[in-house]
Design an enzyme around this catalytic site. Structure first.
Site, mmCIF file in Angstrom:
data_model
loop_
_atom_site.group_PDB
_atom_site.id
_atom_site.type_symbol
_atom_site.label_atom_id
_atom_site.label_comp_id
_atom_site.label_asym_id
_atom_site.label_seq_id
_atom_site.Cartn_x
_atom_site.Cartn_y
_atom_site.Cartn_z
ATOM 1 N N HIS A 1 0.838 -1.203 0.000
ATOM 2 C CA HIS A 1 0.000 0.000 0.000
ATOM 3 C C HIS A 1 0.875 1.256 0.000
ATOM 4 C CE1 HIS A 1 1.258 0.589 4.085
ATOM 5 N NE2 HIS A 1 1.034 -0.695 4.291
ATOM 6 N N ASP B 1 4.210 -4.517 3.332
ATOM 7 C CA ASP B 1 5.675 -4.671 3.281
ATOM 8 C C ASP B 1 6.077 -6.097 3.672
ATOM 9 O OD1 ASP B 1 4.907 -4.315 5.933
ATOM 10 O OD2 ASP B 1 6.373 -2.726 6.365
#
Ligand SMILES: *[C@@H]1O[C@H](CO)[C@@H](O)[C@H](O)[C@H]1NC(C)=O
Ligand SMILES: *[C@@H]1O[C@H](CO)[C@@H](O)[C@H](O)[C@H]1NC(C)=O
Ligand SMILES: *[C@@H]1O[C@H](CO)[C@@H](O)[C@H](O)[C@H]1NC(C)=O
Ligand SMILES: *[C@@H]1O[C@H](CO)[C@@H](O)[C@H](O)[C@H]1NC(C)=O
Ligand SMILES: *[C@@H]1O[C@H](CO)[C@@H](O)[C@H](O)[C@H]1NC(C)=O
Ligand SMILES: *[C@@H]1O[C@H](CO)[C@@H](O)[C@H](O)[C@H]1NC(C)=O
Ligand SMILES: *[C@@H]1O[C@H](CO)[C@@H](O)[C@H](O)[C@H]1NC(C)=O
Ligand SMILES: *[C@@H]1O[C@H](CO)[C@@H](O)[C@H](O)[C@H]1NC(C)=O
Ligand SMILES: *[C@@H]1O[C@H](CO)[C@@H](O)[C@H](O)[C@H]1NC(C)=O
Ligand SMILES: *[C@@H]1O[C@H](CO)[C@@H](O)[C@H](O)[C@H]1NC(C)=O
Length: 397
Positions: free
Chosen positions: A32, A303
């Site tokens: 994101h 991540d």
């Protein structure tokens, strides 16, 4: 020998589409965009009121980053072949799956707004007579999701007791205890300063994340934080993450398999299905009919998801350097059909406004001097990292 020739030819073929070489399928994984912290420590002067949308939400900057990434991905594939993924949304060509988290869902929507900027009025969005205030050229594109607890593909925190069990065993190892002991004065200092328990096993990554975001937003840092303390926080966050992903030496294949292996398995499955169904044109099974038409499969995630997949390729630091992937970092896995059979190319986009570049040759088991790896080789080298039955493997032992 064969592979070396392919390596030399492909960059040319990629531009000009000579001969039989053809892009068959693309999978994109992305993190994101820019967000607010997911939480903070009790003594922080910046609590939830600091962030307009609250904890852990995508910011307007994050939306811009993903709109831009969508535009970049569109440009890459239009350049290879304008007919590969039609500029007009066609349901059969694309499937988007996001983790069930607001910021990844919103990143996917922002990315697709950039990817599909040339919708057709009256087809992919209403005509201006019926809805005069419809956002300019925006076509709604579906984004699918699954429950977080069972999302082993997108969410490394999905329910998996075996991960917790392995992690607890790592905490008991001599190396973990040694690193903790050596840094105990720092952990005590941080625990006192933040009002929150900080150790190698808990709190350090979260503290790093919050302070990093505050710095990115130009907020004033607390007086107890100087450069030397910050550098130590960065180092210990790195070490803590490496334990979590099973790559702290010695590497733990089981941990790699449990955190990143389900995504790797999905990536492999999608490519094999695409190739098999394209080859067997007479196979009219529903799965084949869907996959034959499909060109683009997306995972909108975190991540940790990118790091998990990279650890199944090799030592993630070869690609990442320090710390986890940045906002809007992305991995593309392309399946090409070439004169020497199906080949995989893997590309990495490190951060907003940076180009994609090949990382195929960093994958263990793939040729070190080529940007392509045969599908067979890629599958064979991936087998040890792909769970056979993730629910069974996630049981505590
Ligand atoms: C995209 O799809 C439209 C019909 O939906 C078609 O007319 C057009 O030729 C396609 N474009 C390309 C480049 O294939
Ligand atoms: C996500 O958004 C919903 C509303 O759409 C909100 O109720 C919820 O609190 C948000 N979740 C998180 C984790 O921020
Ligand atoms: C801890 O690590 C230090 C530095 O790497 C090393 O000198 C020391 O021998 C280690 N101690 C133990 C108990 O492993
Ligand atoms: C603990 O933190 C307080 C402020 O929060 C500070 O005044 C005090 O000096 C700190 N103590 C130690 C031992 O660092
Ligand atoms: C923070 O400051 C830098 C340098 O002055 C500036 O470029 C950046 O836009 C600022 N960021 C925010 C979120 O205000
Ligand atoms: C940073 O802060 C620590 C803790 O207060 C202190 O011991 C150290 O000398 C400081 N380092 C620098 C470079 O200011
Ligand atoms: C961080 O780790 C690097 C590499 O191990 C080391 O060179 C450096 O001295 C460490 N810095 C701090 C502040 O501990
Ligand atoms: C594709 O075909 C290969 C070779 O026949 C087979 O091993 C593999 O399981 C098939 N995979 C899928 C997803 O159809
Ligand atoms: C791959 O290309 C070869 C020709 O080089 C062709 O015979 C084969 O059918 C193609 N396979 C697929 C799955 O498109
Ligand atoms: C691996 O691929 C990259 C990108 O194409 C290239 O820069 C690098 O030199 C390659 N490494 C080797 C060992 O060939």
């Amino acid at each position: 020998m064969h592979t070396c020739i392919v390596a030399l030819l492909l960059p040319i073929l990629q531009l000009s589409q000579v001969g039989a070489d053809e892009l068959l399928f693309v999978q994109a994984l992305w993190r994101h965009g820019d967000r607010s912290p997911t939480r903070t420590f009790p003594n922080d002067q910046y609590q939830v009121g600091q962030w307009p949308q609250g904890w852990g939400q995508l910011s307007a900057v994050g939306m811009q980053q993903h709109f831009s990434l969508g535009t970049r991905i569109r440009a890459r594939y239009n350049n290879i072949s304008p007919s590969f993924i039609n500029a007009t949304y066609r349901p059969s060509e694309i499937y988007v799956r996001s983790t069930d988290v607001n910021r990844t869902l919103m990143s996917a929507l922002s990315n697709l707004a950039g990817f599909y900027q040339n919708g057709v009025m009256g087809v992919t969005f209403p005509d201006s007579n019926s809805v005069p205030t419809w956002p300019s050229h925006w076509s709604p594109i579906p984004v699918h999701t699954v429950d977080s607890n069972t999302d082993h593909i997108g969410n490394t925190d999905s329910y998996c007791p075996r991960i917790d069990q392995i992690y607890r065993a790592m905490e008991q190892s001599a190396i973990f205890k040694n690193i903790t002991q050596q840094n105990q004065p720092l952990f005590d200092y941080l625990t006192n300063a933040t009002g929150m328990h900080i150790s190698l096993a808990s709190g350090i990554s979260s503290l790093h994340d919050t302070l990093f975001i505050e710095q990115t937003n130009n907020l004033t840092m607390p007086s107890w934080l100087n450069d030397s303390i910050w550098n130590q926080i960065v180092n210990l966050t790195q070490i803590s993450d490496d334990f979590y992903f099973g790559i702290y030496p010695p590497a733990n294949t089981e941990m790699i398999r449990l955190t990143g292996g389900s995504l790797l398995k999905s990536v492999v499955y999608q490519m094999q299905l695409k190739y098999n169904c394209t080859l067997n044109v007479m196979d009219m099974s529903p799965a084949c009919q869907i996959q034959r038409a499909r060109k683009y499969y997306v995972y909108s995630a975190h991540d940790t998801t990118l790091a998990g997949l990279l650890t199944t390729f090799n030592d993630e630091h070869q690609v990442l350097g320090m710390l986890l992937p940045k906002y809007a970092a992305s991995i593309l896995v392309e399946l090409w059909n070439t004169t020497s059979g199906p080949q995989v190319q893997i590309l990495y986009h490190p951060a907003f406004e940076m180009p994609y570049y090949p990382i195929t040759n960093l994958t263990s088991g793939c040729p070190s001097t080529s940007d392509y790896c045969s599908l067979d080789t890629f599958v064979k080298r991936s087998v040890p990292y792909m769970p056979v039955d993730i629910n069974a493997e996630c049981q505590a032992q």
